[in-house]
Design a protein around this motif. Structure first.
Motif, PDB file in Angstrom:
ATOM      1  N   LEU A 128       0.682  -1.293   0.043  1.00  0.00           N
ATOM      2  CA  LEU A 128      -0.099  -0.079   0.010  1.00  0.00           C
ATOM      3  C   LEU A 128       0.883   1.297   0.138  1.00  0.00           C
ATOM      4  O   LEU A 128       1.742   1.453   1.040  1.00  0.00           O
ATOM      5  CB  LEU A 128      -0.929   0.102   1.074  1.00  0.00           C
ATOM      6  N   ILE A 129       0.600   2.039  -0.839  1.00  0.00           N
ATOM      7  CA  ILE A 129       1.671   3.145  -1.024  1.00  0.00           C
ATOM      8  C   ILE A 129       0.665   4.480  -0.366  1.00  0.00           C
ATOM      9  O   ILE A 129      -0.464   4.984  -0.865  1.00  0.00           O
ATOM     10  CB  ILE A 129       1.769   3.708  -2.632  1.00  0.00           C
ATOM     11  N   VAL A 130       1.125   4.650   0.940  1.00  0.00           N
ATOM     12  CA  VAL A 130       0.393   5.371   1.881  1.00  0.00           C
ATOM     13  C   VAL A 130       0.725   6.816   2.042  1.00  0.00           C
ATOM     14  O   VAL A 130       2.107   6.935   1.836  1.00  0.00           O
ATOM     15  CB  VAL A 130       0.092   4.880   3.455  1.00  0.00           C
ATOM     16  N   GLU A 131      -0.010   7.832   1.875  1.00  0.00           N
ATOM     17  CA  GLU A 131       0.121   9.309   1.881  1.00  0.00           C
ATOM     18  C   GLU A 131      -0.581   9.868   3.212  1.00  0.00           C
ATOM     19  O   GLU A 131      -1.939   9.799   3.253  1.00  0.00           O
ATOM     20  CB  GLU A 131      -0.079  10.058   0.617  1.00  0.00           C
ATOM     21  N   PHE A 132       0.254  10.820   3.988  1.00  0.00           N
ATOM     22  CA  PHE A 132      -0.267  11.447   4.884  1.00  0.00           C
ATOM     23  C   PHE A 132       0.270  12.909   5.018  1.00  0.00           C
ATOM     24  O   PHE A 132       1.218  13.200   4.431  1.00  0.00           O
ATOM     25  CB  PHE A 132      -0.136  10.824   6.303  1.00  0.00           C
ATOM     26  N   ASP A 133      -0.424  13.874   5.857  1.00  0.00           N
ATOM     27  CA  ASP A 133       0.080  15.190   6.031  1.00  0.00           C
ATOM     28  C   ASP A 133       1.468  15.518   6.408  1.00  0.00           C
ATOM     29  O   ASP A 133       2.143  14.591   7.398  1.00  0.00           O
ATOM     30  CB  ASP A 133      -0.972  15.919   6.655  1.00  0.00           C
ATOM     31  N   GLN A 134       2.357  16.255   5.931  1.00  0.00           N
ATOM     32  CA  GLN A 134       3.797  16.297   6.172  1.00  0.00           C
ATOM     33  C   GLN A 134       3.830  16.699   7.624  1.00  0.00           C
ATOM     34  O   GLN A 134       4.858  16.488   8.088  1.00  0.00           O
ATOM     35  CB  GLN A 134       4.333  17.145   5.122  1.00  0.00           C
ATOM     36  N   LYS A 135       2.978  17.569   8.107  1.00  0.00           N
ATOM     37  CA  LYS A 135       3.026  17.965   9.482  1.00  0.00           C
ATOM     38  C   LYS A 135       3.279  16.705  10.497  1.00  0.00           C
ATOM     39  O   LYS A 135       3.696  17.039  11.791  1.00  0.00           O
ATOM     40  CB  LYS A 135       1.871  18.878  10.045  1.00  0.00           C
TER      41      LYS A 135
END
Length: 236
Positions: free
Chosen positions: A165-172
């Motif tokens: 799974l290529i997971v993306e989340f907020d950089q903060k």
């Protein structure tokens, strides 16, 4: 007293609340490769179709190579006779001129090199599976012409069951999320809930969407599906 203080510290650490961080993802194969011939020729045979399951080393396609087979056989014969000559000279090495012996030694060593070279040319006409997997795209048929000078993908292969799974989340949250954190998620259109652990976090953030990317190992999901979930990150 110190033992009591340390015990209280560890107990408080264990009770620290976990953050739930929203993330989106899409499914990719754990392994994927675009396959092509590095030699030119006419396709003699194709042993697979889209959806075929293959094992590492399986022959997928072959170019017409009778001429190269003949040259490889000729190289084998040349090597055999060069070896016989060399072994004869080796027996009388002490009574012959050194330069004469060296010529036979060179001929023998060169014959071995030529055989390996012919084998390598022949091997380039055979396309093999680089790992266990499934063919998911095919763009050649028997009789097609391929060119080693203009390499093009003729087959695509991906791992049969292993997914990521290529997971993306907020950089903060880049300093909060760590490898080993739990990821709870659902696939779009699937009411089942799944869970995995973050196995890898990419070292750079995407400047365009301000997202950090991570990977979660999974199995048997269709490549290309997407979904959303939450990363359960312990406050650190």
């Amino acid at each position: 007293m110190k033992k009591i203080v340390w015990s209280m510290f560890f107990c408080m650490a264990a009770l620290l609340p976990a953050q739930e961080i929203y993330a989106t993802f899409h499914v990719e194969a754990q392994k994927s490769a675009n396959l092509a011939f590095s030699s030119s020729g006419i396709v003699e045979s194709v042993a697979v179709e889209t959806g075929s399951a293959v094992k590492q080393g399986d022959i997928l396609s072959v170019l017409q190579n009778d001429d190269l087979k003949a040259m490889a056989e000729g190289a084998k014969v040349a090597l055999r006779y060069a070896q016989l000559d060399y072994e004869r000279q080796l027996k009388v090495k002490k009574i012959i001129d050194q330069s004469q012996f060296d010529r036979y030694a060179f001929k023998y060593e060169n014959a071995k090199v030529q055989l390996e070279y012919q084998k390598s040319l022949l091997d380039k006409t055979i396309l093999r599976a680089p790992f266990d997997g499934v063919i998911f795209e095919k763009s050649l048929e028997k009789g097609d012409v391929v060119s080693g000078a203009m390499i093009r993908t003729v087959l695509k292969i991906q791992s049969a069951h292993e997914r990521k799974l290529i997971v993306e989340f907020d950089q903060k949250y880049h300093a909060v999320v760590k490898a080993g954190d739990v990821f709870r998620y659902k696939l779009d259109g699937d009411e089942n809930a799944y869970e995995g652990k973050i196995s890898k976090i990419y070292p750079t953030a995407n400047a365009q969407n301000r997202k950090v990317t991570a990977e979660v190992e999974a199995k048997d999901f269709m490549v290309g599906l997407f979904g959303e979930g939450t990363i359960v990150a312990q406050d650190r």
